[in-house]
Write a protein that holds these residues in place. Structure first.
Motif, PDB file in Angstrom:
ATOM      1  N   TYR A  44       0.832  -1.204   0.000  1.00 37.57           N
ATOM      2  CA  TYR A  44       0.000   0.000   0.000  1.00 37.57           C
ATOM      3  C   TYR A  44       0.869   1.258   0.000  1.00 37.57           C
ATOM      4  CZ  TYR A  44      -3.547   3.348   1.478  1.00 37.57           C
ATOM      5  OH  TYR A  44      -4.384   4.422   1.537  1.00 37.57           O
ATOM      6  N   THR A  45       1.888   1.298   0.861  1.00 34.77           N
ATOM      7  CA  THR A  45       2.741   2.491   0.910  1.00 34.77           C
ATOM      8  C   THR A  45       3.589   2.603  -0.347  1.00 34.77           C
ATOM      9  OG1 THR A  45       4.436   1.319   2.186  1.00 34.77           O
ATOM     10  CG2 THR A  45       2.825   2.615   3.418  1.00 34.77           C
ATOM     11  N   ARG A  46       3.991   1.490  -0.912  1.00 31.45           N
ATOM     12  CA  ARG A  46       4.745   1.559  -2.167  1.00 31.45           C
ATOM     13  C   ARG A  46       3.888   2.115  -3.293  1.00 31.45           C
ATOM     14  NH1 ARG A  46       6.471  -4.106  -2.354  1.00 31.45           N
ATOM     15  NH2 ARG A  46       6.361  -4.207  -0.140  1.00 31.45           N
ATOM     16  N   LYS A  47       2.588   1.845  -3.230  1.00 29.67           N
ATOM     17  CA  LYS A  47       1.677   2.334  -4.266  1.00 29.67           C
ATOM     18  C   LYS A  47       1.439   3.838  -4.137  1.00 29.67           C
ATOM     19  CE  LYS A  47      -3.016   1.705  -5.986  1.00 29.67           C
ATOM     20  NZ  LYS A  47      -4.283   0.994  -5.808  1.00 29.67           N
ATOM     21  N   PHE A  48       1.169   4.310  -2.907  1.00 24.21           N
ATOM     22  CA  PHE A  48       0.784   5.705  -2.716  1.00 24.21           C
ATOM     23  C   PHE A  48       1.942   6.634  -2.397  1.00 24.21           C
ATOM     24  CE2 PHE A  48      -3.249   3.517  -2.037  1.00 24.21           C
ATOM     25  CZ  PHE A  48      -4.037   4.236  -2.925  1.00 24.21           C
ATOM     26  N   PHE A  49       3.025   6.123  -1.877  1.00 26.82           N
ATOM     27  CA  PHE A  49       4.140   6.980  -1.487  1.00 26.82           C
ATOM     28  C   PHE A  49       5.419   6.646  -2.246  1.00 26.82           C
ATOM     29  CE2 PHE A  49       1.350   6.828   2.295  1.00 26.82           C
ATOM     30  CZ  PHE A  49       0.959   8.151   2.272  1.00 26.82           C
ATOM     31  N   SER A  50       5.286   6.106  -3.454  1.00 32.37           N
ATOM     32  CA  SER A  50       6.480   5.840  -4.259  1.00 32.37           C
ATOM     33  C   SER A  50       7.141   7.152  -4.671  1.00 32.37           C
ATOM     34  CB  SER A  50       6.129   4.998  -5.481  1.00 32.37           C
ATOM     35  OG  SER A  50       5.196   5.682  -6.293  1.00 32.37           O
ATOM     36  N   ASP A  51       6.323   8.172  -4.943  1.00 35.71           N
ATOM     37  CA  ASP A  51       6.853   9.509  -5.199  1.00 35.71           C
ATOM     38  C   ASP A  51       7.125  10.136  -3.831  1.00 35.71           C
ATOM     39  OD1 ASP A  51       7.486  12.076  -5.923  1.00 35.71           O
ATOM     40  OD2 ASP A  51       5.650  12.437  -7.056  1.00 35.71           O
ATOM     41  N   LEU A  52       8.356  10.474  -3.578  1.00 33.99           N
ATOM     42  CA  LEU A  52       8.726  10.978  -2.251  1.00 33.99           C
ATOM     43  C   LEU A  52       8.125  12.340  -1.954  1.00 33.99           C
ATOM     44  CD1 LEU A  52      12.393   9.705  -1.918  1.00 33.99           C
ATOM     45  CD2 LEU A  52      10.257   8.655  -1.172  1.00 33.99           C
ATOM     46  N   ARG A  53       7.594  13.016  -2.963  1.00 32.50           N
ATOM     47  CA  ARG A  53       6.888  14.277  -2.706  1.00 32.50           C
ATOM     48  C   ARG A  53       5.588  14.008  -1.948  1.00 32.50           C
ATOM     49  NH1 ARG A  53       9.534  14.356  -7.264  1.00 32.50           N
ATOM     50  NH2 ARG A  53      10.880  16.107  -7.755  1.00 32.50           N
ATOM     51  N   HIS A  54       4.964  12.882  -2.234  1.00 31.50           N
ATOM     52  CA  HIS A  54       3.758  12.508  -1.489  1.00 31.50           C
ATOM     53  C   HIS A  54       4.100  12.201  -0.038  1.00 31.50           C
ATOM     54  CE1 HIS A  54       1.847  11.078  -5.526  1.00 31.50           C
ATOM     55  NE2 HIS A  54       1.926  12.393  -5.431  1.00 31.50           N
ATOM     56  N   LEU A  55       5.251  11.586   0.179  1.00 30.18           N
ATOM     57  CA  LEU A  55       5.717  11.326   1.541  1.00 30.18           C
ATOM     58  C   LEU A  55       5.991  12.640   2.268  1.00 30.18           C
ATOM     59  CD1 LEU A  55       6.692   9.307   3.727  1.00 30.18           C
ATOM     60  CD2 LEU A  55       8.938   9.422   2.648  1.00 30.18           C
ATOM     61  N   ALA A  56       6.593  13.598   1.586  1.00 33.39           N
ATOM     62  CA  ALA A  56       6.853  14.908   2.187  1.00 33.39           C
ATOM     63  C   ALA A  56       5.546  15.622   2.520  1.00 33.39           C
ATOM     64  CB  ALA A  56       7.702  15.766   1.247  1.00 33.39           C
ATOM     65  N   ALA A  57       4.546  15.516   1.650  1.00 39.38           N
ATOM     66  CA  ALA A  57       3.238  16.136   1.909  1.00 39.38           C
ATOM     67  C   ALA A  57       2.566  15.480   3.113  1.00 39.38           C
ATOM     68  CB  ALA A  57       2.349  16.042   0.686  1.00 39.38           C
ATOM     69  N   LEU A  58       2.635  14.159   3.206  1.00 43.30           N
ATOM     70  CA  LEU A  58       2.087  13.461   4.364  1.00 43.30           C
ATOM     71  C   LEU A  58       2.786  13.929   5.641  1.00 43.30           C
ATOM     72  CD1 LEU A  58       0.420  11.143   5.715  1.00 43.30           C
ATOM     73  CD2 LEU A  58       2.404   9.675   5.269  1.00 43.30           C
ATOM     74  N   ALA A  59       4.097  14.039   5.595  1.00 43.83           N
ATOM     75  CA  ALA A  59       4.856  14.484   6.770  1.00 43.83           C
ATOM     76  C   ALA A  59       4.489  15.915   7.152  1.00 43.83           C
ATOM     77  CB  ALA A  59       6.357  14.375   6.493  1.00 43.83           C
ATOM     78  N   ALA A  60       4.248  16.784   6.173  1.00 45.71           N
ATOM     79  CA  ALA A  60       3.853  18.164   6.467  1.00 45.71           C
ATOM     80  C   ALA A  60       2.496  18.200   7.160  1.00 45.71           C
ATOM     81  CB  ALA A  60       3.820  18.994   5.183  1.00 45.71           C
ATOM     82  N   VAL A  61       1.557  17.398   6.690  1.00 47.46           N
ATOM     83  CA  VAL A  61       0.235  17.336   7.332  1.00 47.46           C
ATOM     84  C   VAL A  61       0.368  16.778   8.749  1.00 47.46           C
ATOM     85  CG1 VAL A  61      -2.031  16.217   7.229  1.00 47.46           C
ATOM     86  CG2 VAL A  61      -1.042  17.217   5.171  1.00 47.46           C
ATOM     87  N   ILE A  62       1.214  15.773   8.919  1.00 45.48           N
ATOM     88  CA  ILE A  62       1.440  15.209  10.253  1.00 45.48           C
ATOM     89  C   ILE A  62       2.088  16.258  11.155  1.00 45.48           C
ATOM     90  CG2 ILE A  62       2.643  13.396  11.556  1.00 45.48           C
ATOM     91  CD1 ILE A  62       0.287  12.392   9.842  1.00 45.48           C
TER      92      ILE A  62
END
Length: 154
Positions: A44-62
């Motif tokens: 699931y995380t490989r599917k939605f957070f393969s682009d590290l910009r999405h990971l950065a956006a998730l971290a910003a919201v957190i």
């Protein structure tokens, strides 16, 4: 005869998306999701957070969530933010950085580089979320809108 077709559970209101979860519980769940996304072991995380910009956006919201949850979560977010900020604003590197400038730097560091590892965009993203609340102006609007959404969700 009174008939109630649907009613919220005890403690819940119509403005709460997940019921009476609370900001601290939402922050804990967000922290777990962030760790799982950083580890990148689940399909699931490989599917939605393969682009590290999405990971950065998730971290910003957190980061925003940690700040509005307060307590230990706020201390954790401010600790990560201050560590990253002190590394970036060392007098030998960049002198005289304002809070808005720091938010801009964290934005750039979170979303523009092509990171090889998953931890840097997560740390910079979390720091970006925290610095938006400190900076005010446009960054503060981002913080307030995200915070208002998260408060309604909890």
């Amino acid at each position: 005869m009174n008939t109630v077709l649907a009613a919220p559970g005890t403690g819940a209101s119509f403005t709460q998306g997940l019921g009476a979860v609370g900001l601290s519980s939402l922050a804990a769940a967000g922290f777990i999701v962030l760790i799982i996304a950083i580890r990148n072991k689940s399909e699931y995380t490989r599917k939605f957070f393969s682009d590290l910009r999405h990971l950065a956006a998730l971290a910003a919201v957190i980061g925003v969530l940690f700040m509005i949850a307060g307590g230990t979560w706020r201390n954790l977010a401010e600790g990560v933010h201050s560590t990253a900020a002190s590394a970036l604003t060392a007098p030998d590197l960049v002198a005289g950085v304002t809070p808005a400038g720091l938010a801009l730097i964290f934005f750039v560091m979170s979303f523009l580089p092509e990171w090889e590892k998953r931890l840097p965009p997560a740390i910079f993203g979390l720091s970006f979320g925290v610095s938006c609340g400190v900076a005010g102006a446009f960054w503060g609007v981002l913080f307030k809108v995200t915070g208002a959404f998260l408060e309604k969700l909890a």
